[in-house]
Scaffold this motif. Structure first.
Motif, PDB file in Angstrom:
ATOM      1  N   ILE A   1     -59.890 -26.016-114.353  1.00  8.04           N
ATOM      2  CA  ILE A   1     -60.120 -24.905-115.279  1.00  8.04           C
ATOM      3  C   ILE A   1     -61.478 -25.090-115.937  1.00  8.04           C
ATOM      4  O   ILE A   1     -61.800 -26.169-116.430  1.00  8.04           O
ATOM      5  CB  ILE A   1     -59.028 -24.865-116.373  1.00  8.04           C
ATOM      6  CG1 ILE A   1     -57.642 -24.718-115.750  1.00  8.04           C
ATOM      7  CG2 ILE A   1     -59.307 -23.747-117.367  1.00  8.04           C
ATOM      8  CD1 ILE A   1     -56.502 -24.951-116.729  1.00  8.04           C
ATOM      9  N   LEU A   2     -62.260 -24.013-115.957  1.00  7.21           N
ATOM     10  CA  LEU A   2     -63.545 -24.025-116.641  1.00  7.21           C
ATOM     11  C   LEU A   2     -63.596 -22.864-117.623  1.00  7.21           C
ATOM     12  O   LEU A   2     -63.285 -21.730-117.271  1.00  7.21           O
ATOM     13  CB  LEU A   2     -64.699 -23.887-115.639  1.00  7.21           C
ATOM     14  CG  LEU A   2     -66.059 -23.785-116.304  1.00  7.21           C
ATOM     15  CD1 LEU A   2     -66.952 -24.933-115.869  1.00  7.21           C
ATOM     16  CD2 LEU A   2     -66.715 -22.460-116.010  1.00  7.21           C
TER      17      LEU A   2
ATOM     18  N   PRO B   1     -64.587 -24.908-110.112  1.00  4.69           N
ATOM     19  CA  PRO B   1     -63.261 -24.681-110.697  1.00  4.69           C
ATOM     20  C   PRO B   1     -62.438 -23.679-109.892  1.00  4.69           C
ATOM     21  O   PRO B   1     -62.992 -22.862-109.156  1.00  4.69           O
ATOM     22  CB  PRO B   1     -63.585 -24.120-112.080  1.00  4.69           C
ATOM     23  CG  PRO B   1     -64.897 -23.428-111.876  1.00  4.69           C
ATOM     24  CD  PRO B   1     -65.642 -24.251-110.859  1.00  4.69           C
ATOM     25  N   HIS B   2     -61.120 -23.755-110.068  1.00  2.73           N
ATOM     26  CA  HIS B   2     -60.226 -22.746-109.486  1.00  2.73           C
ATOM     27  C   HIS B   2     -60.129 -21.537-110.417  1.00  2.73           C
ATOM     28  O   HIS B   2     -60.031 -20.405-109.959  1.00  2.73           O
ATOM     29  CB  HIS B   2     -58.809 -23.314-109.309  1.00  2.73           C
ATOM     30  CG  HIS B   2     -58.749 -24.500-108.416  1.00  2.73           C
ATOM     31  ND1 HIS B   2     -58.572 -25.780-108.888  1.00  2.73           N
ATOM     32  CD2 HIS B   2     -58.847 -24.608-107.074  1.00  2.73           C
ATOM     33  CE1 HIS B   2     -58.548 -26.619-107.878  1.00  2.73           C
ATOM     34  NE2 HIS B   2     -58.725 -25.939-106.763  1.00  2.73           N
ATOM     35  N   ILE B   3     -60.094 -21.817-111.726  1.00  2.00           N
ATOM     36  CA  ILE B   3     -59.920 -20.775-112.736  1.00  2.00           C
ATOM     37  C   ILE B   3     -61.110 -20.823-113.679  1.00  2.00           C
ATOM     38  O   ILE B   3     -61.399 -21.863-114.274  1.00  2.00           O
ATOM     39  CB  ILE B   3     -58.604 -20.966-113.516  1.00  2.00           C
ATOM     40  CG1 ILE B   3     -57.405 -20.896-112.563  1.00  2.00           C
ATOM     41  CG2 ILE B   3     -58.478 -19.932-114.636  1.00  2.00           C
ATOM     42  CD1 ILE B   3     -56.069 -21.260-113.204  1.00  2.00           C
ATOM     43  N   ILE B   4     -61.789 -19.683-113.822  1.00  2.00           N
ATOM     44  CA  ILE B   4     -62.936 -19.562-114.712  1.00  2.00           C
ATOM     45  C   ILE B   4     -62.543 -18.576-115.797  1.00  2.00           C
ATOM     46  O   ILE B   4     -62.200 -17.424-115.500  1.00  2.00           O
ATOM     47  CB  ILE B   4     -64.191 -19.050-113.965  1.00  2.00           C
ATOM     48  CG1 ILE B   4     -64.612 -20.051-112.879  1.00  2.00           C
ATOM     49  CG2 ILE B   4     -65.334 -18.814-114.927  1.00  2.00           C
ATOM     50  CD1 ILE B   4     -64.063 -19.735-111.530  1.00  2.00           C
TER      51      ILE B   4
ATOM     52  N   ILE C   1     -60.245 -30.442-118.325  1.00  2.00           N
ATOM     53  CA  ILE C   1     -60.970 -29.187-118.117  1.00  2.00           C
ATOM     54  C   ILE C   1     -62.472 -29.400-118.231  1.00  2.00           C
ATOM     55  O   ILE C   1     -62.938 -30.485-118.565  1.00  2.00           O
ATOM     56  CB  ILE C   1     -60.515 -28.100-119.118  1.00  2.00           C
ATOM     57  CG1 ILE C   1     -60.978 -28.434-120.541  1.00  2.00           C
ATOM     58  CG2 ILE C   1     -59.008 -27.888-119.052  1.00  2.00           C
ATOM     59  CD1 ILE C   1     -60.866 -27.277-121.516  1.00  2.00           C
ATOM     60  N   ALA C   2     -63.195 -28.337-117.946  1.00  2.00           N
ATOM     61  CA  ALA C   2     -64.641 -28.315-118.152  1.00  2.00           C
ATOM     62  C   ALA C   2     -64.961 -27.082-118.990  1.00  2.00           C
ATOM     63  O   ALA C   2     -64.186 -26.127-119.033  1.00  2.00           O
ATOM     64  CB  ALA C   2     -65.366 -28.251-116.818  1.00  2.00           C
ATOM     65  N   PHE C   3     -66.087 -27.138-119.654  1.00  2.00           N
ATOM     66  CA  PHE C   3     -66.557 -25.964-120.364  1.00  2.00           C
ATOM     67  C   PHE C   3     -68.072 -25.941-120.302  1.00  2.00           C
ATOM     68  O   PHE C   3     -68.720 -26.983-120.192  1.00  2.00           O
ATOM     69  CB  PHE C   3     -66.050 -25.932-121.809  1.00  2.00           C
ATOM     70  CG  PHE C   3     -66.656 -26.984-122.695  1.00  2.00           C
ATOM     71  CD1 PHE C   3     -67.718 -26.681-123.532  1.00  2.00           C
ATOM     72  CD2 PHE C   3     -66.166 -28.278-122.691  1.00  2.00           C
ATOM     73  CE1 PHE C   3     -68.281 -27.650-124.336  1.00  2.00           C
ATOM     74  CE2 PHE C   3     -66.718 -29.255-123.494  1.00  2.00           C
ATOM     75  CZ  PHE C   3     -67.788 -28.940-124.324  1.00  2.00           C
ATOM     76  N   ILE C   4     -68.610 -24.744-120.301  1.00  2.00           N
ATOM     77  CA  ILE C   4     -70.055 -24.592-120.359  1.00  2.00           C
ATOM     78  C   ILE C   4     -70.389 -23.584-121.454  1.00  2.00           C
ATOM     79  O   ILE C   4     -69.593 -22.692-121.753  1.00  2.00           O
ATOM     80  CB  ILE C   4     -70.673 -24.167-119.008  1.00  2.00           C
ATOM     81  CG1 ILE C   4     -70.106 -22.843-118.508  1.00  2.00           C
ATOM     82  CG2 ILE C   4     -70.489 -25.256-117.973  1.00  2.00           C
ATOM     83  CD1 ILE C   4     -70.759 -22.334-117.206  1.00  2.00           C
ATOM     84  N   ASN C   5     -71.533 -23.762-122.055  1.00  2.00           N
ATOM     85  CA  ASN C   5     -72.041 -22.839-123.061  1.00  2.00           C
ATOM     86  C   ASN C   5     -73.205 -22.072-122.470  1.00  2.00           C
ATOM     87  O   ASN C   5     -74.098 -22.667-121.866  1.00  2.00           O
ATOM     88  CB  ASN C   5     -72.519 -23.599-124.298  1.00  2.00           C
ATOM     89  CG  ASN C   5     -71.372 -24.228-125.058  1.00  2.00           C
ATOM     90  OD1 ASN C   5     -70.458 -23.541-125.492  1.00  2.00           O
ATOM     91  ND2 ASN C   5     -71.411 -25.541-125.206  1.00  2.00           N
TER      92      ASN C   5
END
Length: 192
Positions: free
Chosen positions: A16-17, A126-129, A87-91
């Motif tokens: 998940i991202l 990711p699979h889910i963005i 999870i991952a996250f980007i700004n």
């Protein structure tokens, strides 16, 4: 921004991202350091508005699409926050902001950082963005076509792109916000 814990992210059954607008400045708090040293969640009080919904959504998706009312609540069980390690996250905006940035500034930041953002999506795979009021910026560059669009999401090449409000939003009740994203993810996985 980035992957919180590389091993836990890449070993997760669904990667998940979250795409957020910008980091907030102040306090010397770093999510990577705190989460990987067994702090369940960051110590920055005003971050709860953003991170709690992200925790609940991510927990629900990664725990058999558990619904909000069935989940342990963060105030009672801080260990639920450790889902952030998966999870991952980007700004979109890569530099901290002292206050909330307006949509024009976020759009400019996207254009300025587009190459980095698209590379992050490619590398993290990711699979889910989940675009937290940000996915509209990516539609053209990701070639998300109308024929692949549903009400608030697209599917493309085995990936799910969800367009949603920012987690700190006040339009929907928290359980509605969390369950909507979980349910779209469940429907996508069931039909994939």
């Amino acid at each position: 921004d980035g992957i919180i814990n590389i091993d836990e992210y890449y070993n997760s059954p669904l990667k998940i991202l979250w795409i957020l607008k910008e980091p907030y400045s102040g306090g010397g708090w770093t999510m990577l350091k705190d989460l990987n040293s067994n702090r369940a969640e960051g110590n920055k009080k005003d971050s709860h508005t953003t991170w709690h919904p992200i925790i609940y959504v991510s927990h629900g998706i990664l725990n058999n699409f558990e619904q909000f009312d069935s989940m342990p609540k963060i105030h009672a069980d801080k260990t639920i926050s450790k889902v952030l390690r998966k999870i991952a996250f980007i700004n979109v905006q890569k530099t901290p902001a002292a206050t909330r940035t307006n949509p024009i500034d976020i759009s400019r930041a996207y254009n300025r950082h587009k190459e980095i953002l698209l590379k992050q999506l490619e590398v993290y795979n990711p699979h889910i963005i989940i675009g937290a009021n940000t996915l509209h910026l990516f539609v053209k560059d990701l070639e998300l076509k109308p024929e692949n669009k549903f009400k608030h999401h697209w599917t493309k090449q085995g990936k799910l792109f969800i367009k949603t409000y920012h987690p700190g939003q006040t339009v929907l009740k928290r359980d509605d916000y969390v369950n909507r994203i979980i349910n779209v993810s469940k429907e996508w996985l069931t039909n994939n």
